[in-house]
Motif scaffolding. Sequence first.
Motif, PDB file in Angstrom:
ATOM      1  N   UNK A 235       0.810  -1.216   0.000  1.00  0.00           N
ATOM      2  CA  UNK A 235       0.000   0.000   0.000  1.00  0.00           C
ATOM      3  C   UNK A 235       0.841   1.263   0.000  1.00  0.00           C
ATOM      4  N   UNK A 236       1.958   1.250   0.728  1.00  0.00           N
ATOM      5  CA  UNK A 236       2.811   2.442   0.765  1.00  0.00           C
ATOM      6  C   UNK A 236       3.525   2.648  -0.566  1.00  0.00           C
ATOM      7  N   UNK A 237       3.894   1.561  -1.237  1.00  0.00           N
ATOM      8  CA  UNK A 237       4.499   1.684  -2.574  1.00  0.00           C
ATOM      9  C   UNK A 237       3.508   2.322  -3.534  1.00  0.00           C
ATOM     10  N   UNK A 238       2.250   1.874  -3.467  1.00  0.00           N
ATOM     11  CA  UNK A 238       1.220   2.447  -4.331  1.00  0.00           C
ATOM     12  C   UNK A 238       0.986   3.913  -3.996  1.00  0.00           C
ATOM     13  N   UNK A 239       0.952   4.220  -2.706  1.00  0.00           N
ATOM     14  CA  UNK A 239       0.718   5.599  -2.269  1.00  0.00           C
ATOM     15  C   UNK A 239       1.771   6.547  -2.823  1.00  0.00           C
ATOM     16  N   UNK A 240       3.027   6.122  -2.847  1.00  0.00           N
ATOM     17  CA  UNK A 240       4.110   6.977  -3.320  1.00  0.00           C
ATOM     18  C   UNK A 240       3.926   7.367  -4.788  1.00  0.00           C
ATOM     19  N   UNK A 241       3.275   6.513  -5.567  1.00  0.00           N
ATOM     20  CA  UNK A 241       3.138   6.814  -7.006  1.00  0.00           C
ATOM     21  C   UNK A 241       2.307   8.073  -7.253  1.00  0.00           C
ATOM     22  N   UNK A 242       1.560   8.458  -6.242  1.00  0.00           N
ATOM     23  CA  UNK A 242       0.799   9.706  -6.317  1.00  0.00           C
ATOM     24  C   UNK A 242       1.728  10.917  -6.423  1.00  0.00           C
ATOM     25  N   UNK A 243       2.942  10.766  -5.882  1.00  0.00           N
ATOM     26  CA  UNK A 243       3.911  11.859  -5.951  1.00  0.00           C
ATOM     27  C   UNK A 243       5.088  11.551  -6.869  1.00  0.00           C
ATOM     28  N   UNK A 244       5.116  10.357  -7.477  1.00  0.00           N
ATOM     29  CA  UNK A 244       6.229   9.971  -8.353  1.00  0.00           C
ATOM     30  C   UNK A 244       5.736   9.760  -9.784  1.00  0.00           C
ATOM     31  N   UNK A 245       4.936   8.723 -10.001  1.00  0.00           N
ATOM     32  CA  UNK A 245       4.498   8.396 -11.353  1.00  0.00           C
ATOM     33  C   UNK A 245       3.433   9.368 -11.874  1.00  0.00           C
ATOM     34  N   UNK A 246       2.601   9.881 -10.977  1.00  0.00           N
ATOM     35  CA  UNK A 246       1.536  10.775 -11.433  1.00  0.00           C
ATOM     36  C   UNK A 246       2.085  12.068 -12.040  1.00  0.00           C
ATOM     37  N   UNK A 247       3.034  12.763 -11.392  1.00  0.00           N
ATOM     38  CA  UNK A 247       3.577  13.951 -12.067  1.00  0.00           C
ATOM     39  C   UNK A 247       4.281  13.627 -13.381  1.00  0.00           C
ATOM     40  N   UNK A 248       4.897  12.437 -13.477  1.00  0.00           N
ATOM     41  CA  UNK A 248       5.508  12.031 -14.744  1.00  0.00           C
ATOM     42  C   UNK A 248       4.437  11.878 -15.820  1.00  0.00           C
ATOM     43  N   UNK A 249       3.306  11.302 -15.459  1.00  0.00           N
ATOM     44  CA  UNK A 249       2.209  11.132 -16.410  1.00  0.00           C
ATOM     45  C   UNK A 249       1.659  12.481 -16.854  1.00  0.00           C
ATOM     46  N   UNK A 250       1.414  13.368 -15.883  1.00  0.00           N
ATOM     47  CA  UNK A 250       0.853  14.681 -16.206  1.00  0.00           C
ATOM     48  C   UNK A 250       1.788  15.448 -17.133  1.00  0.00           C
ATOM     49  N   UNK A 251       3.090  15.373 -16.852  1.00  0.00           N
ATOM     50  CA  UNK A 251       4.064  16.062 -17.705  1.00  0.00           C
ATOM     51  C   UNK A 251       4.113  15.465 -19.100  1.00  0.00           C
ATOM     52  N   UNK A 252       4.083  14.134 -19.195  1.00  0.00           N
ATOM     53  CA  UNK A 252       4.197  13.480 -20.504  1.00  0.00           C
ATOM     54  C   UNK A 252       2.992  13.756 -21.394  1.00  0.00           C
ATOM     55  N   UNK A 253       1.859  14.033 -20.781  1.00  0.00           N
ATOM     56  CA  UNK A 253       0.645  14.306 -21.558  1.00  0.00           C
ATOM     57  C   UNK A 253       0.496  15.781 -21.908  1.00  0.00           C
ATOM     58  N   UNK A 254       1.488  16.578 -21.540  1.00  0.00           N
ATOM     59  CA  UNK A 254       1.489  17.983 -21.930  1.00  0.00           C
ATOM     60  C   UNK A 254       0.642  18.888 -21.073  1.00  0.00           C
ATOM     61  N   UNK A 255       0.188  18.399 -19.922  1.00  0.00           N
ATOM     62  CA  UNK A 255      -0.590  19.250 -19.029  1.00  0.00           C
ATOM     63  C   UNK A 255       0.332  20.238 -18.318  1.00  0.00           C
ATOM     64  N   UNK A 256      -0.171  21.392 -17.940  1.00  0.00           N
ATOM     65  CA  UNK A 256       0.652  22.343 -17.185  1.00  0.00           C
ATOM     66  C   UNK A 256       0.901  21.843 -15.772  1.00  0.00           C
ATOM     67  N   UNK A 257       1.970  22.344 -15.162  1.00  0.00           N
ATOM     68  CA  UNK A 257       2.296  21.975 -13.784  1.00  0.00           C
ATOM     69  C   UNK A 257       1.160  22.342 -12.828  1.00  0.00           C
ATOM     70  N   UNK A 258       0.390  23.342 -13.185  1.00  0.00           N
ATOM     71  CA  UNK A 258      -0.714  23.765 -12.325  1.00  0.00           C
ATOM     72  C   UNK A 258      -1.742  22.661 -12.123  1.00  0.00           C
ATOM     73  N   UNK A 259      -1.849  21.733 -13.090  1.00  0.00           N
ATOM     74  CA  UNK A 259      -2.791  20.636 -12.923  1.00  0.00           C
ATOM     75  C   UNK A 259      -2.356  19.740 -11.766  1.00  0.00           C
ATOM     76  N   UNK A 260      -1.057  19.455 -11.686  1.00  0.00           N
ATOM     77  CA  UNK A 260      -0.567  18.639 -10.576  1.00  0.00           C
ATOM     78  C   UNK A 260      -0.798  19.359  -9.244  1.00  0.00           C
ATOM     79  N   UNK A 261      -0.578  20.679  -9.232  1.00  0.00           N
ATOM     80  CA  UNK A 261      -0.855  21.454  -8.020  1.00  0.00           C
ATOM     81  C   UNK A 261      -2.323  21.345  -7.644  1.00  0.00           C
ATOM     82  N   UNK A 262      -3.197  21.396  -8.642  1.00  0.00           N
ATOM     83  CA  UNK A 262      -4.635  21.288  -8.382  1.00  0.00           C
ATOM     84  C   UNK A 262      -4.986  19.918  -7.808  1.00  0.00           C
TER      85      UNK A 262
END
Length: 408
Positions: A235-262
């Motif tokens: 569960x903790x490994x999965x939880x970390x992906x919220x701050x690791x893999x998710x910003x990588x995904x948002x960046x790769x899809x061309x979304x602005x950094x503000x989306x991750x902040x939101x």
Amino acid sequence: MTATIDKPAGVLAALRRTPTPVRYLLGGVLINQLGAFVQTFTVLYLIFHGFSAGQAGLAVTAYSAGSVLGGLAGGELVHRIGPRATITAAMLGSASVLAVVPLTARPGMFGALLVALLLAGLATQAYRPAVAVLLSDLMPDDIRIMGFSMMRIALNLGAALSPLIAAGLILVDWNLLLWFDAATALAYAILARRLLPAGRPAPRTGPARTGSRAAYGILLRDRRFGLFLASVFLGSIIYVQYTVALPLKISSEGHPTSLYSAVLITASAVLILCELKITSYVSRRPGHVPATAGTVLMALGVAGFGVSGGSAVALVACTVVFVLGIMINGPTMFAYPATFPPAVRAHYVSAHQTTFGLGMAAGPLFGVAAWVALGDGVWWLCGALGLLAAVFALLGMSPPAPVERTNP
């Protein structure tokens, strides 16, 4: 005769019944968390001081390793000197080490910096088993899980406010990050020493060394608790992906950094505003029910990131599902190790904290490697691991079946 259903303890009623020492305890957690800058800002801090990205990564690893050791050390200290003394000693140690870290933040003193950060991680995390044990001892039994929910809210509130404080400190001097962190740790040490009950170490049946060995032996033979720890680790490994893999995904899809902040703001707001109310309902259920259901929701939330199709709305919706799962399973699973007998409680709490720390340390490595190899497939992998974690939680936390006795 009709069965009566217990009404969930209301949030306001639980808050009114919270003992004054618990308020001091949680206030100290919040104060300390307001200055928790090391893990968040170490990379930027060291790059500013002329270190390479690789050296900054090693420094974070040293701090994480210290955090894992701190969970073990904290449990042993609680067993030997009691919770209040452990919190005081850990926070004094943390303040002392953090205050001198800026003196080692020079490329020629990298070895000393690694040692300092390892010790900082150890001291900073050693207080957490003591908080869990003291919280369990002081809260009334029927609202104990609510107490752990309050602790999580204190941590999340501090985590939400600390970046704002850091932004102001950085404008003046980067070293203020470490000194402010040291100051908050010192404040918690003083608060703990003056306002928390002294308490006593758990009773033993033999000498200190023998008692510790016996407690660890009981823990290692507890296979059901081993399954619980496996659930915590995944569960903790999965939880970390919220701050690791998710910003990588948002960046790769061309979304602005503000989306991750939101996304981060949404998650923090939902946790702070809703967790106590949700806990007031789920705390009346047997522990394995919210633990399993919440972990399943976490798995569905992260798997949903894989089919979001680049939609910002879908990302936020999946985040809400993910956070809902955390609110359902988190307080119950954090409270569970503190339900064991006093003689072994500190070691069970320590094992939980250490396992959680291991997952948090391994999570970034797993997330980056999985993202590079699988892309969006990382979310399906995390979803599968989440379902496996739910099975482990169900098996580990379900009450054992009663033994049937037959007459000879």
